[in-house]
Design a protein around this motif. Structure first.
Motif, mmCIF file in Angstrom:
data_model
loop_
_atom_site.group_PDB
_atom_site.id
_atom_site.type_symbol
_atom_site.label_atom_id
_atom_site.label_comp_id
_atom_site.label_asym_id
_atom_site.label_seq_id
_atom_site.Cartn_x
_atom_site.Cartn_y
_atom_site.Cartn_z
ATOM 1 N N LEU A 1 0.844 -1.203 0.000
ATOM 2 C CA LEU A 1 0.000 0.000 0.000
ATOM 3 C C LEU A 1 0.881 1.256 0.000
ATOM 4 O O LEU A 1 0.612 2.234 -0.696
ATOM 5 C CB LEU A 1 -0.924 0.011 1.227
ATOM 6 N N HIS A 2 1.943 1.209 0.792
ATOM 7 C CA HIS A 2 2.875 2.330 0.908
ATOM 8 C C HIS A 2 3.571 2.633 -0.438
ATOM 9 O O HIS A 2 3.515 3.755 -0.942
ATOM 10 C CB HIS A 2 3.910 2.005 1.993
ATOM 11 N N GLU A 3 4.176 1.598 -1.013
ATOM 12 C CA GLU A 3 4.933 1.832 -2.252
ATOM 13 C C GLU A 3 4.006 2.222 -3.407
ATOM 14 O O GLU A 3 4.375 3.027 -4.266
ATOM 15 C CB GLU A 3 5.775 0.607 -2.630
ATOM 16 N N GLY B 1 1.440 3.963 -2.993
ATOM 17 C CA GLY B 1 1.170 5.375 -2.692
ATOM 18 C C GLY B 1 2.200 6.273 -3.383
ATOM 19 O O GLY B 1 1.865 7.260 -4.046
ATOM 20 N N HIS B 2 3.483 5.907 -3.250
ATOM 21 C CA HIS B 2 4.536 6.640 -3.982
ATOM 22 C C HIS B 2 4.258 6.582 -5.484
ATOM 23 O O HIS B 2 4.390 7.572 -6.202
ATOM 24 C CB HIS B 2 5.904 6.008 -3.737
ATOM 25 N N ALA B 3 3.904 5.378 -5.942
ATOM 26 C CA ALA B 3 3.755 5.168 -7.385
ATOM 27 C C ALA B 3 2.594 5.981 -7.970
ATOM 28 O O ALA B 3 2.730 6.578 -9.031
ATOM 29 C CB ALA B 3 3.574 3.676 -7.674
ATOM 30 N N THR C 1 5.533 12.975 -0.780
ATOM 31 C CA THR C 1 5.272 11.650 -1.355
ATOM 32 C C THR C 1 5.317 10.600 -0.246
ATOM 33 O O THR C 1 4.552 9.630 -0.238
ATOM 34 C CB THR C 1 6.198 11.293 -2.542
ATOM 35 N N GLU C 2 6.177 10.828 0.758
ATOM 36 C CA GLU C 2 6.194 9.944 1.930
ATOM 37 C C GLU C 2 4.826 9.986 2.619
ATOM 38 O O GLU C 2 4.307 8.961 3.065
ATOM 39 C CB GLU C 2 7.304 10.402 2.877
ATOM 40 N N ALA C 3 4.249 11.165 2.677
ATOM 41 C CA ALA C 3 2.952 11.328 3.350
ATOM 42 C C ALA C 3 1.850 10.535 2.640
ATOM 43 O O ALA C 3 1.039 9.864 3.282
ATOM 44 C CB ALA C 3 2.573 12.804 3.416
ATOM 45 N N ILE C 4 1.819 10.598 1.317
ATOM 46 C CA ILE C 4 0.799 9.858 0.564
ATOM 47 C C ILE C 4 1.009 8.357 0.772
ATOM 48 O O ILE C 4 0.064 7.594 0.968
ATOM 49 C CB ILE C 4 0.857 10.231 -0.939
ATOM 50 N N ALA C 5 2.269 7.944 0.755
ATOM 51 C CA ALA C 5 2.584 6.529 0.989
ATOM 52 C C ALA C 5 2.149 6.103 2.395
ATOM 53 O O ALA C 5 1.567 5.039 2.586
ATOM 54 C CB ALA C 5 4.085 6.294 0.790
ATOM 55 N N MET C 6 2.401 6.947 3.392
ATOM 56 C CA MET C 6 2.012 6.634 4.773
ATOM 57 C C MET C 6 0.492 6.626 4.917
ATOM 58 O O MET C 6 -0.078 5.783 5.615
ATOM 59 C CB MET C 6 2.591 7.685 5.726
#
Ligand SMILES: [Zn+2]
Length: 559
Positions: free
Chosen positions: A346-348, A350-352, A375-380
């Motif tokens: 889900l995290h990666e 999110g980056h993608a 982008t870290e925030a969207i991944a988190m």
């Protein structure tokens, strides 16, 4: 892609063609950008593919190719004449067009980061590599016997005997003393290199070139400190009670080695529920695919290009990857059907999706996230769902009983983990700031002063070692750690806005985002599409109605 050999002759051309008076600064910049992108785009894409090849094959030839290309890129950004040209444009204040001005900022800071004197730079890179090598080769010892990291981890999570715990904890810190002299030399070298560029120290330089300001970070971290003081004290009191009972000692006898993680950056496993059992009979890839499709941000194309399963020689971790800023987006993972990999995919992804949904009409230099922490925030934001009871309930079709159990235990775990990480991030931020401000001070004492202040953990008896230096981030990712915290803050701020303003709920209690196309659409339009078109805090203000604040992180996790 064909590489176009271009020799930069700006700003001479416009002068020759039109005379200086008629060529505006904006025209000069537009021309510069065009030539610059002609050079940088193919190189960056080639470097990205080399990195992908290296990570998926583990072949040293691919790593070498990647390093060579990176060097070529750095060569471009270290050009002094071009930097002077950009600096002049920036100081002229005559670039008013928003798109051009943002591109100028991105270029200016990329060049500034690479203006360090080449001889000093070489010494820094060599020293950095030497420390990392020493670090990787070092093995701590317990009573003269060498131990690995996993030995230490096992003892710290399962051993009941305090003395054995102490020995394992101390073993995990021994590498600090082994590298600290080199590390302090590295800190001084970094400081020396940036003083030539007009900065007080490397910490300030790293913050400024990352488009942040020390004053603003100080303000955010001070607020986070004040808002978490009391809840953290309560959590810590409860935890200490549980741990002391477990070890059969008094709470005042608890020492740093009683907290499972060598730095107390992860919550001890005392409130934990094993979530893996719930995922075992599911396919985490399919779950992620279904979920993202449901919020209107489909990832089928990304998954089709991705490298998802464990293989000999392959990078054992995970990352999101944007090859060309034109839609070739992938992730690398080593999936297993358990909670950790559910969170990771889900995290990666999110980056993608951040990369996938950049507006393709924006210029190349702006088809990037607003900041690495956004982008870290969207991944988190998406990664957090793997422990969300409502999400698990619906995605995994769990019986009501399991749902209630997860809701109770998992939420407690998430809350403690978040508040604990916030306090740890405070230690890291303030230590690094003071380390670069004065590397000659008594750093071992400073480290424990900060741990006592922020983590409420008592220093060990006896002389203090340089255990802090065993945190490899100080060597390989200097002055970056605070961004992990900022990512958490933005993820919570976005969550708050989506729940109350976009989904118009009265509370976030059973929000799982499953099938919430409105939420996905809002994220795409306000965060992903603009890329780096706006300065990160302007983007956050436009997306959530106010600049970045710790308020909503505290509201979400600390009740
Ligand atoms: Zn990440």
């Amino acid at each position: 892609m064909k590489r176009t050999p271009v020799v930069l002759i700006l700003p001479v051309i416009p002068v020759l063609l039109f005379g200086c008076s008629t060529v505006t600064k904006e025209q000069q910049l537009a021309k510069f950008i065009k030539l610059h992108v002609c050079k940088i785009e193919p190189l960056t894409t080639q470097a990205n593919y080399a990195y992908w090849d290296a990570s998926t094959t583990g072949k040293s030839g691919d790593y070498d190719r990647y390093k060579r290309l990176q060097l070529d890129i750095r060569q471009i950004y270290s050009n002094q004449r071009e930097f002077a040209f950009l600096k002049n444009l920036k100081e002229s204040d005559q670039v008013r067009d928003a798109r051009l001005s943002r591109q100028l900022d991105r270029l200016y800071y990329s060049y500034l980061q690479n203006q360090i004197d080449p001889a000093l730079m070489k010494r820094i890179v060599d020293l950095d590599a030497r420390i990392t090598e020493k670090y990787n080769r070092f093995r701590g010892t317990i009573e003269g016997k060498k131990v690995t990291n996993s030995d230490v981890y096992r003892i710290l999570t399962t051993e009941m005997d305090s003395h054995k715990r102490e020995l394992a904890w101390r073993a995990s810190k021994q590498v600090g003393d082994a590298i600290v002299t080199d590390l302090i030399e590295l800190v001084k070298l970094r400081n020396k290199a940036v003083r030539k560029l007009g900065f007080d120290n490397y910490h300030t330089f790293a913050i400024v070139t990352g488009e942040q300001s020390v004053a603003e970070l100080d303000r955010i971290f001070q607020e986070l400190y004040e808002l978490t003081n009391e809840p953290f004290a309560n959590y810590k009191r409860e935890l200490d009670g549980v741990l002391a009972d477990m070890y059969g000692i008094k709470t005042e006898d608890l020492r740093p080695w009683h907290y499972h993680d060598p730095f107390f950056q992860r919550t001890p496993l005392v409130f934990e529920l094993d979530l893996d059992t719930y995922y075992r009979n599911h396919d985490v890839k399919e779950l992620a695919q279904t979920f993202y499709a449901g919020v209107g941000l489909p990832v089928d194309d990304i998954l089709a290009r991705s490298d998802l399963y464990d293989r000999e020689g392959k990078n054992p971790h995970a990352f999101g990857f944007d090859a060309d800023r034109k839609g070739d987006v992938r992730i690398l993972a080593n999936l297993n059907n358990d909670e950790r990999w559910m969170e990771t995919i889900l995290h990666e992804l999110g980056h993608a999706i951040y990369s996938k949904y950049h507006d393709p009409n924006e210029p190349y230099l702006l088809r990037e996230p607003a900041h690495s922490f956004t982008t870290e925030a969207i991944a988190m934001f998406f990664g957090r769902l793997s422990r969300n009871a409502d999400w698990m309930h619906r995605m995994l079709n769990l019986p009501q009983d399991d749902y209630r159990k997860i809701q109770k235990v998992s939420w407690k775990y998430t809350q403690s983990q978040q508040v604990l990480f916030a306090r740890w991030a405070l230690v890291m931020y303030h230590f690094e700031k003071q380390l670069y401000a004065n590397p000659n001070q008594d750093l071992n004492s400073l480290w424990w002063d900060l741990i006592e202040k922020y983590q409420y953990v008592k220093r060990p008896p006896g002389p203090l070692d340089a255990g802090w230096a065993s945190k490899l981030h100080f060597t390989v990712a200097p002055c970056y750690y605070h961004n992990y915290m900022l990512g958490e803050l933005f993820a919570s701020q976005l969550h708050h806005y989506l729940v109350y303003n976009v989904l118009q709920r009265q509370s976030d209690e059973d929000v799982s985002y499953i099938g919430e196309k409105q939420a996905g659409d809002y994220i795409r339009r306000k965060v992903l599409a603009p890329g780096a078109l706006y300065y990160w805090n302007d983007m956050i203000t436009q997306a959530t109605g106010e600049p970045l604040t710790p308020k909503y992180f505290v509201q979400q996790f600390i009740r």
